[in-house]
Design a protein around this motif. Structure first.
Motif, PDB file in Angstrom:
ATOM      1  N   LEU A 118      51.775-170.520 -31.285  1.00 26.56           N
ATOM      2  CA  LEU A 118      50.803-170.207 -30.251  1.00 26.56           C
ATOM      3  C   LEU A 118      50.171-171.484 -29.715  1.00 26.56           C
ATOM      4  N   THR A 119      49.714-171.402 -28.479  1.00 24.51           N
ATOM      5  CA  THR A 119      48.963-172.500 -27.872  1.00 24.51           C
ATOM      6  C   THR A 119      47.555-171.991 -27.631  1.00 24.51           C
ATOM      7  N   PHE A 120      46.582-172.878 -27.865  1.00 21.71           N
ATOM      8  CA  PHE A 120      45.190-172.486 -27.734  1.00 21.71           C
ATOM      9  C   PHE A 120      44.375-173.642 -27.188  1.00 21.71           C
ATOM     10  N   LEU A 121      43.200-173.305 -26.663  1.00 21.78           N
ATOM     11  CA  LEU A 121      42.284-174.300 -26.113  1.00 21.78           C
ATOM     12  C   LEU A 121      41.552-175.003 -27.256  1.00 21.78           C
ATOM     13  N   PRO A 122      41.264-176.301 -27.120  1.00 22.63           N
ATOM     14  CA  PRO A 122      40.787-177.080 -28.264  1.00 22.63           C
ATOM     15  C   PRO A 122      39.429-176.696 -28.835  1.00 22.63           C
ATOM     16  N   ILE A 123      38.461-176.304 -28.035  1.00 25.34           N
ATOM     17  CA  ILE A 123      37.132-176.048 -28.589  1.00 25.34           C
ATOM     18  C   ILE A 123      36.918-174.575 -28.914  1.00 25.34           C
ATOM     19  N   THR A 124      37.181-173.704 -27.957  1.00 24.48           N
ATOM     20  CA  THR A 124      36.904-172.285 -28.160  1.00 24.48           C
ATOM     21  C   THR A 124      38.004-171.561 -28.923  1.00 24.48           C
ATOM     22  N   LYS A 125      39.145-172.184 -29.106  1.00 21.47           N
ATOM     23  CA  LYS A 125      40.286-171.606 -29.824  1.00 21.47           C
ATOM     24  C   LYS A 125      40.789-170.319 -29.170  1.00 21.47           C
ATOM     25  N   ILE A 126      40.628-170.218 -27.854  1.00 23.40           N
ATOM     26  CA  ILE A 126      41.150-169.076 -27.120  1.00 23.40           C
ATOM     27  C   ILE A 126      42.655-169.256 -26.977  1.00 23.40           C
ATOM     28  N   VAL A 127      43.412-168.253 -27.382  1.00 29.00           N
ATOM     29  CA  VAL A 127      44.868-168.310 -27.331  1.00 29.00           C
ATOM     30  C   VAL A 127      45.319-168.103 -25.898  1.00 29.00           C
ATOM     31  N   THR A 128      46.128-169.039 -25.395  1.00 29.97           N
ATOM     32  CA  THR A 128      46.637-168.919 -24.029  1.00 29.97           C
ATOM     33  C   THR A 128      48.065-168.394 -23.994  1.00 29.97           C
ATOM     34  N   GLN A 129      48.815-168.620 -25.062  1.00 26.94           N
ATOM     35  CA  GLN A 129      50.194-168.135 -25.112  1.00 26.94           C
ATOM     36  C   GLN A 129      50.609-168.003 -26.562  1.00 26.94           C
ATOM     37  N   ILE A 130      51.415-166.974 -26.836  1.00 28.01           N
ATOM     38  CA  ILE A 130      51.948-166.792 -28.182  1.00 28.01           C
ATOM     39  C   ILE A 130      53.408-166.393 -28.076  1.00 28.01           C
ATOM     40  N   ASP A 131      54.247-167.046 -28.863  1.00 24.66           N
ATOM     41  CA  ASP A 131      55.672-166.722 -28.935  1.00 24.66           C
ATOM     42  C   ASP A 131      55.949-166.183 -30.327  1.00 24.66           C
ATOM     43  N   ILE A 132      56.481-164.964 -30.381  1.00 23.41           N
ATOM     44  CA  ILE A 132      56.688-164.285 -31.657  1.00 23.41           C
ATOM     45  C   ILE A 132      58.175-164.014 -31.857  1.00 23.41           C
TER      46      ILE A 132
END
Length: 140
Positions: A118-132
């Motif tokens: 997964l990719t996430f934003l550095p401070i808020t840890k909001i997930v922008t994309q996930i590959d499963i």
């Protein structure tokens, strides 16, 4: 979805700055004592807005430049139903770190253990994309 959230945050911040400007202008014109309750409340609210806007602006910058952090490996996905009291979330746990996805994008995905990145934003840890990778199901 994230672009809309950050756009609304920017508009809210601009409206707050305009309102604060008019309040300060009225304060200066009336020559009121600088230590009344309204002044203290405006100062605390302004400080809070600057901190929140700074945090989200930093993440918005990383969202726009594509400079986001990644995490991957064996992950456990759990859908948490808010039952109307809170927002439904999808929790992704990787190496004892929990990342939340605040949308219904993955609510139909079965709970279990998977290989994911997964990719996430550095401070808020909001997930922008996930590959499963769906090869590992619950019970592995």
């Amino acid at each position: 979805m994230l672009i809309g959230f950050y756009s609304a945050l920017i508009i809210f911040t601009l409206l707050f700055i305009i309102a604060a400007f008019f309040f300060i202008r009225q304060f200066v014109n009336k020559k009121v004592s600088p230590y009344n309750l309204n002044t203290v409340m405006l100062g605390v609210l302004s400080l809070f807005m600057l901190i929140v806007s700074g945090i989200y602006s930093y993440d918005f910058y990383h969202l726009q430049t594509g400079d986001q952090k990644t995490a991957g490996g064996s992950c456990e996905i759990t859908f948490v139903n808010g039952h109307g009291r809170s927002i439904d979330t999808t929790e992704v746990t990787i190496e004892n770190k929990v990342y939340n996805i605040k949308s219904s994008t993955y609510k139909d995905f079965p709970d279990g253990r998977y290989q994911c990145e997964l990719t996430f934003l550095p401070i808020t840890k909001i997930v922008t994309q996930i590959d499963i990778v769906t090869t590992g199901k619950k019970g592995d």
